[in-house]
Design a protein around this motif. Sequence first.
Motif, PDB file in Angstrom:
ATOM      1  N   ALA A 299       0.832  -1.209   0.000  1.00  0.00           N
ATOM      2  CA  ALA A 299       0.000   0.000   0.000  1.00  0.00           C
ATOM      3  C   ALA A 299       0.863   1.254   0.000  1.00  0.00           C
ATOM      4  CB  ALA A 299      -0.933  -0.017   1.211  1.00  0.00           C
ATOM      5  N   VAL A 300       1.955   1.235   0.764  1.00  0.00           N
ATOM      6  CA  VAL A 300       2.842   2.402   0.816  1.00  0.00           C
ATOM      7  C   VAL A 300       3.604   2.553  -0.501  1.00  0.00           C
ATOM      8  CG1 VAL A 300       4.873   3.377   1.952  1.00  0.00           C
ATOM      9  CG2 VAL A 300       3.061   2.336   3.321  1.00  0.00           C
ATOM     10  N   MET A 301       4.152   1.454  -1.011  1.00  0.00           N
ATOM     11  CA  MET A 301       4.973   1.534  -2.210  1.00  0.00           C
ATOM     12  C   MET A 301       4.172   1.809  -3.476  1.00  0.00           C
ATOM     13  SD  MET A 301       7.832  -1.487  -1.828  1.00  0.00           S
ATOM     14  CE  MET A 301       8.300  -1.175  -3.530  1.00  0.00           C
ATOM     15  N   LEU A 302       3.053   1.098  -3.652  1.00  0.00           N
ATOM     16  CA  LEU A 302       2.344   1.121  -4.933  1.00  0.00           C
ATOM     17  C   LEU A 302       1.122   2.019  -4.944  1.00  0.00           C
ATOM     18  CD1 LEU A 302       2.493  -2.721  -5.682  1.00  0.00           C
ATOM     19  CD2 LEU A 302       4.167  -0.943  -6.250  1.00  0.00           C
ATOM     20  N   GLU A 303       0.575   2.336  -3.757  1.00  0.00           N
ATOM     21  CA  GLU A 303      -0.648   3.134  -3.699  1.00  0.00           C
ATOM     22  C   GLU A 303      -0.454   4.481  -3.015  1.00  0.00           C
ATOM     23  OE1 GLU A 303      -3.546   0.682  -1.802  1.00  0.00           O
ATOM     24  OE2 GLU A 303      -3.086  -1.079  -3.041  1.00  0.00           O
TER      25      GLU A 303
END
Length: 337
Positions: A299-303
Amino acid sequence: MNGAIKRIGALFYARNLEFVRDRAALVWNLAFPLLLVIGFSLIFSGPPKPLVQIGVLGELSPAYQPLHAIPLLKLIPYDDEGRGQLKVRHHQLDLLLSPARGHYWVNPDAPQGAMAEYLLRQTVFLPLVKESLSGQAIRYGDWLLPGVIGMNLMFSGLFGVGFVIVRYRKNGVLKRLRATPLSAAEFLCAQLLSRVLITLVVSLLVFLVAYWLLDVPLLGSGWLLLLIALVGGAAMASLGLLIAARIQNEELASGLLNLISLPMMFLSGVWFSLEGSPAWLQAVGARLPLSQIIEAARAVMLEGAGWQQVAGPLVQVILFALVCVVLGSAMFKWSAK
């Protein structure tokens, strides 16, 4: 108090020195996760698979039932409209359909979005409202990296703490340490701190190399991603501590650690998503601490998720770690007899 800190520091230093001097373990922890990311990125690079995936919000009415007869079409149920839209933006879902509203979302830049829309229009003869969602494609290597880091946290925490403590107990190291002023709490604290530091450094190196070589995205905060790795490493090390609290031989420890780690690896979405699998299997996988660590990292990396979006999973992982530490400390046994 100062004496306890000095004893923990001395044991912490000794454990780190032992790890660094073990060249095989050092190379394995550094090279294996990075090689996995690079290998899978090369294997799965190229054109997308010719499988059309349509997300469905709610139940399909009779007018939409012909969609089930299309051989190359996969229907995936969704309860969260926002999550489904995000999948469409990232090219991970070809089309999102809301039968109740007669509405669908498609990404005009997705290679298979047009095919999904064509199949929908040719099969369902109802007035449908179209909405376009733009976004950058997420490569398999981008999606895989958080899973590999989470898997590395799991294996490093479980075997780096659990297996080592059992080996110490079998070889009589714990029995000799018991004769020193070192308490059980100090020993366990030093083991956990040492393993968390090692997993954190290894995870950071793997991410930085992948970030520079493979150009993986980081849409959220790097500090938040580091905190997730810290919490995840502590949780996995705590689980290893709990398993090794009373086990006396390495064979049993290895069997139990593999029995826990292998199902967790496959049910936590390290290699592939569980979307489309039976609901009970998804429910089991979602409860695993490794699943929450990987989902938070993705969630942090891709969103671009922030603190509020990942606070829930992080709190659950922290509580899991505390329970494991408390139980492991209460059950801990110094000697093999």
